[in-house]
Design a protein around this motif. Structure first.
Motif, mmCIF file in Angstrom:
data_model
loop_
_atom_site.group_PDB
_atom_site.id
_atom_site.type_symbol
_atom_site.label_atom_id
_atom_site.label_comp_id
_atom_site.label_asym_id
_atom_site.label_seq_id
_atom_site.Cartn_x
_atom_site.Cartn_y
_atom_site.Cartn_z
ATOM 1 N N GLN A 109 0.824 -1.211 0.000
ATOM 2 C CA GLN A 109 0.000 0.000 0.000
ATOM 3 C C GLN A 109 0.863 1.269 0.000
ATOM 4 O OE1 GLN A 109 -0.635 -2.879 1.754
ATOM 5 N NE2 GLN A 109 -2.462 -2.561 3.017
ATOM 6 N N VAL A 110 1.994 1.191 0.721
ATOM 7 C CA VAL A 110 2.916 2.333 0.763
ATOM 8 C C VAL A 110 3.421 2.654 -0.639
ATOM 9 C CG1 VAL A 110 5.218 3.037 1.542
ATOM 10 C CG2 VAL A 110 3.588 2.070 3.183
ATOM 11 N N VAL A 111 3.814 1.625 -1.367
ATOM 12 C CA VAL A 111 4.304 1.827 -2.733
ATOM 13 C C VAL A 111 3.171 2.285 -3.649
ATOM 14 C CG1 VAL A 111 5.259 0.637 -4.754
ATOM 15 C CG2 VAL A 111 6.280 0.285 -2.500
ATOM 16 N N ASP A 112 1.980 1.739 -3.456
ATOM 17 C CA ASP A 112 0.819 2.170 -4.259
ATOM 18 C C ASP A 112 0.583 3.669 -4.112
ATOM 19 O OD1 ASP A 112 0.309 -0.276 -5.289
ATOM 20 O OD2 ASP A 112 -1.417 -0.738 -3.984
ATOM 21 N N LEU A 113 0.624 4.165 -2.866
ATOM 22 C CA LEU A 113 0.366 5.597 -2.675
ATOM 23 C C LEU A 113 1.502 6.449 -3.243
ATOM 24 C CD1 LEU A 113 -1.754 7.581 -1.426
ATOM 25 C CD2 LEU A 113 -0.096 7.883 0.416
ATOM 26 N N MET A 114 2.729 5.941 -3.154
ATOM 27 C CA MET A 114 3.835 6.657 -3.816
ATOM 28 C C MET A 114 3.496 6.852 -5.285
ATOM 29 S SD MET A 114 7.334 4.854 -2.344
ATOM 30 C CE MET A 114 8.440 5.727 -3.471
ATOM 31 N N GLN A 115 3.108 5.769 -5.941
ATOM 32 C CA GLN A 115 2.851 5.845 -7.379
ATOM 33 C C GLN A 115 1.655 6.737 -7.672
ATOM 34 O OE1 GLN A 115 3.102 1.602 -7.988
ATOM 35 N NE2 GLN A 115 5.135 1.786 -8.908
ATOM 36 N N ALA A 116 0.617 6.628 -6.850
ATOM 37 C CA ALA A 116 -0.576 7.459 -7.059
ATOM 38 C C ALA A 116 -0.239 8.941 -6.920
ATOM 39 C CB ALA A 116 -1.662 7.071 -6.057
ATOM 40 N N ASN A 117 0.734 9.273 -6.045
ATOM 41 C CA ASN A 117 1.092 10.675 -5.792
ATOM 42 C C ASN A 117 2.291 11.142 -6.618
ATOM 43 O OD1 ASN A 117 -0.994 10.888 -4.029
ATOM 44 N ND2 ASN A 117 0.240 11.119 -2.180
ATOM 45 N N GLY A 118 2.733 10.305 -7.556
ATOM 46 C CA GLY A 118 3.826 10.724 -8.434
ATOM 47 C C GLY A 118 5.190 10.706 -7.763
ATOM 48 N N VAL A 119 5.352 9.895 -6.719
ATOM 49 C CA VAL A 119 6.639 9.781 -6.027
ATOM 50 C C VAL A 119 7.390 8.582 -6.627
ATOM 51 C CG1 VAL A 119 7.791 9.546 -3.791
ATOM 52 C CG2 VAL A 119 5.574 10.721 -3.952
ATOM 53 N N GLY A 120 8.396 8.870 -7.418
ATOM 54 C CA GLY A 120 9.049 7.813 -8.186
ATOM 55 C C GLY A 120 10.230 7.169 -7.509
ATOM 56 N N CYS A 121 10.615 7.711 -6.355
ATOM 57 C CA CYS A 121 11.807 7.178 -5.680
ATOM 58 C C CYS A 121 11.779 7.582 -4.216
ATOM 59 C CB CYS A 121 13.065 7.731 -6.352
ATOM 60 S SG CYS A 121 14.612 7.290 -5.546
ATOM 61 N N LEU A 149 11.820 1.220 -7.067
ATOM 62 C CA LEU A 149 11.772 2.645 -6.751
ATOM 63 C C LEU A 149 12.331 2.964 -5.358
ATOM 64 C CD1 LEU A 149 7.940 3.520 -6.472
ATOM 65 C CD2 LEU A 149 9.090 1.453 -5.683
ATOM 66 N N LEU A 150 12.842 1.949 -4.668
ATOM 67 C CA LEU A 150 13.440 2.171 -3.350
ATOM 68 C C LEU A 150 14.953 1.989 -3.416
ATOM 69 C CD1 LEU A 150 10.924 0.216 -1.059
ATOM 70 C CD2 LEU A 150 10.846 2.626 -1.787
#
Ligand SMILES: [Zn+2]
Ligand SMILES: [Zn+2]
Length: 260
Positions: A20-32, A55-56
């Motif tokens: 879920q943490v990675v999902d929200l990164m992607q949803a918010n445009g956080v690529g790394c 992406l980590l």
């Protein structure tokens, strides 16, 4: 894309919900997001995250607050920094808030990290709390500027920021910048040259408004960036572009390691 320059995804508040943490990164445009090591004992968990998720990325270090942990040597840090997903040394630095007696072992540990960063040619992630003068002095004495790095979760005065900038360091702002009473941090957010600024969450701590008090996560670096953009009178896109370019300039080895 946006980058979270400092987070602790191996901490139990986040490691159990990493999808879920990675999902929200992607949803918010956080690529790394840079996952920060705090002890040698916990490092395998940090490295495993960076190995599992493109992406980590990871850093290697022993936090200045950490007691009853294995003390690193320069050689050990340099060797661990050779891991293909590791881009930085830290977090390291000084913390006299949690250690009011300003113990000598903290300064020795910090010197070890600076020497390792210079040898490994990897930038430093520096934590400083109620220890700004000693932090800057040790950086100077050990030639930290040669490795470069970032003052993370910056909460010191503009004068301290200027001194760190003079040593070639970048300044990273956390969700504290969204707290209306954090006047010093908000002033620093306006004054740091745009090409020396980074943003971070320091998650799971310090969630930005409107998530204040909740568990923080890298996706919320968006709210940090929005507030910094507002304070500087910049568009969100311009702030994202600048901070992401800064991240990859400071950590050149990150670019080829991050794939979306
Ligand atoms: Zn820290
Ligand atoms: Zn941290």
């Amino acid at each position: 894309m946006l980058v979270d320059s400092h987070c602790h995804l191996d901490f139990p508040q986040l490691s159990d919900s990493i999808e879920q943490v990675v999902d929200l990164m992607q949803a918010n445009g956080v690529g790394c997001a840079l996952c920060i090591g705090v002890t040698l004992e916990d490092l395998p968990r940090v490295l495993a995250l960076a190995e599992a998720w493109p992406l980590l990325l990871a850093s290697v270090g022993v936090h200045p607050e950490a007691t009853e942990v294995r003390e690193p040597t320069v050689a050990e840090l340099v060797e661990l920094a050779g891991h293909p997903r590791v881009i930085a040394i830290g977090e390291t630095g000084l913390d006299y808030y949690w250690h009011k007696d300003a113990p000598e072992w903290q300064r020795e540990r910090f010197r070890t990290h600076i020497r390792a960063a210079r040898q490994a040619q990897k930038p430093l992630v520096v934590h400083t709390r109620e220890a700004a003068a000693d932090t800057l002095r040790l950086m100077e004495e050990e030639g930290a500027g040669e490795a470069g790095g970032v003052m993370h979760c910056f909460t010191e005065t503009w004068t301290v920021a200027e001194a760190a900038l003079d040593q070639g360091f970048y300044i990273s702002l956390s969700g504290i910048v969204t707290f209306k009473k954090a006047l010093t941090v908000r002033e620093v957010a306006q004054r740091v040259p745009l090409d020396r600024l980074l943003v971070e969450t320091d998650s799971p701590y310090l969630a930005p408004v409107p998530y204040r008090g909740k568990t923080n996560q890298p996706g919320y670096v968006k709210q940090v960036a929005e507030e910094v953009a507002r304070l500087r009178g910049l568009s969100y896109e311009a702030l994202v572009d600048a901070t992401t370019a800064n991240f990859f300039r400071l950590f050149p080895s990150a670019r080829s390691k991050v794939t979306q």
